[in-house]
Design a protein around this motif. Sequence first.
Motif, mmCIF file in Angstrom:
data_model
loop_
_atom_site.group_PDB
_atom_site.id
_atom_site.type_symbol
_atom_site.label_atom_id
_atom_site.label_comp_id
_atom_site.label_asym_id
_atom_site.label_seq_id
_atom_site.Cartn_x
_atom_site.Cartn_y
_atom_site.Cartn_z
ATOM 1 N N SER A 37 8.604 0.300 11.611
ATOM 2 C CA SER A 37 8.599 0.784 13.204
ATOM 3 C C SER A 37 7.543 1.583 13.503
ATOM 4 N N GLN A 38 7.924 2.990 12.249
ATOM 5 C CA GLN A 38 7.104 3.579 12.516
ATOM 6 C C GLN A 38 5.203 3.344 12.111
ATOM 7 N N ILE A 39 5.393 2.496 11.744
ATOM 8 C CA ILE A 39 3.881 2.168 11.547
ATOM 9 C C ILE A 39 3.309 1.513 11.999
ATOM 10 N N ALA A 40 3.655 1.022 12.950
ATOM 11 C CA ALA A 40 3.455 0.293 14.270
ATOM 12 C C ALA A 40 2.718 1.234 15.460
ATOM 13 N N ALA A 41 4.244 2.140 15.511
ATOM 14 C CA ALA A 41 4.151 3.685 16.090
ATOM 15 C C ALA A 41 2.901 4.401 16.375
ATOM 16 N N HIS A 42 2.673 4.559 14.586
ATOM 17 C CA HIS A 42 1.017 5.637 14.869
ATOM 18 C C HIS A 42 -0.131 4.828 14.722
ATOM 19 N N LEU A 217 3.409 -4.060 1.460
ATOM 20 C CA LEU A 217 1.926 -3.239 2.334
ATOM 21 C C LEU A 217 2.191 -3.593 3.962
ATOM 22 N N ALA A 218 2.361 -2.808 4.504
ATOM 23 C CA ALA A 218 2.064 -3.357 6.041
ATOM 24 C C ALA A 218 0.855 -2.653 6.526
ATOM 25 N N ARG A 219 0.639 -3.247 6.928
ATOM 26 C CA ARG A 219 -0.997 -3.323 8.290
ATOM 27 C C ARG A 219 -0.403 -5.391 9.376
ATOM 28 N N TYR A 220 -0.781 -5.168 10.303
ATOM 29 C CA TYR A 220 -0.256 -5.771 11.141
ATOM 30 C C TYR A 220 -1.620 -6.149 11.484
ATOM 31 N N ALA A 221 -2.804 -6.788 10.878
ATOM 32 C CA ALA A 221 -3.447 -6.908 11.231
ATOM 33 C C ALA A 221 -4.287 -8.712 10.901
ATOM 34 N N ASN A 241 4.811 -7.032 12.862
ATOM 35 C CA ASN A 241 5.832 -6.866 13.286
ATOM 36 C C ASN A 241 6.965 -7.827 14.552
ATOM 37 N N ALA A 242 6.547 -8.710 14.741
ATOM 38 C CA ALA A 242 7.311 -9.400 15.210
ATOM 39 C C ALA A 242 6.691 -11.203 15.301
ATOM 40 N N GLY A 243 7.257 -12.307 15.786
ATOM 41 C CA GLY A 243 6.822 -13.285 15.215
ATOM 42 C C GLY A 243 8.120 -14.659 14.784
ATOM 43 N N THR A 244 7.933 -15.856 14.286
ATOM 44 C CA THR A 244 9.183 -17.344 14.557
ATOM 45 C C THR A 244 10.132 -16.528 14.008
ATOM 46 N N LEU A 245 10.045 -15.922 13.052
ATOM 47 C CA LEU A 245 11.158 -15.397 12.189
ATOM 48 C C LEU A 245 11.554 -13.723 12.924
#
Length: 265
Positions: A37-42, A217-221, A241-245
């Motif tokens: 939640s904070q990784i997406a925000a930052h 690891l979190a990375r939205y790319a 951070n969103a998708g089919t699931l």
Amino acid sequence: MRRWLAVIATGALLTTGLTDTAVGADYRLAADNFAGSQIAAHEGVHGLPPAERYNEADQTLGHDVSGWQGAVDWPAAAGAGAKFVYVKATEGTGYVNPQFAQQYDGSRGAGLIRGSYHFARPDVSGGAAQADYFIDHGGGWTSDGRTLPGALDVEYNPYGDACYAMDPARMTGWIKDFAARYLARTGRSSLIYTSTSWWKRCTGNAGGFGNTNPLWLARYAPQIGELPAGWEKQSIWQFANAGTLPGDQNYYNGPMGRVEALARG
């Protein structure tokens, strides 16, 4: 004498920068805090991996959820391709996900391999205390072949300073304390969930966990990019951070047999 001892005890908490529920820890945002939640925000969202990755034999699709998702339709999630899931159990030493039982037990009932994670709050109590709280409220491990070891979610502070007002040495020590207590009580090493940018900023890119604690690891790319120091590969990549699931989307770095192996220990 009793008053004097109480002052000493309170002073000890304050000098370490730690507080707990007894001295006013803030959990107002806990229901909204979840892995990433904070990784997406930052750090933002920069795209998705190529769609064909969903069909690769060396990646296993899974997801993670929290109270934010409410009651999850687990047969539907399994039908959409989910093979494993991580469920938020706790935050700090004062918050338990009210949907935990529905999500944790329901996912297993639908055939998923599941584990739980703890949203770290280094500002409210010590690492060992939070590992105890996590284990005591759903974060343990059992050798049933369907339970993944617990994960420690360390990311940007939703309540203030990104690194919880800790310098890299103190933050690294806090994570070590959590990991050591989790291992001592469960016999398993906890996963560490983080982003490379946060890890560099708040631990000084500490390299001492790669041989003991699997990396989530979190990375939205489109690509996973640089890993934190000490890890040669990730075990799980939270790629969206969103998708089919329901919740966040994840790939386990290997076929389903590797997920099952992690569960077995």
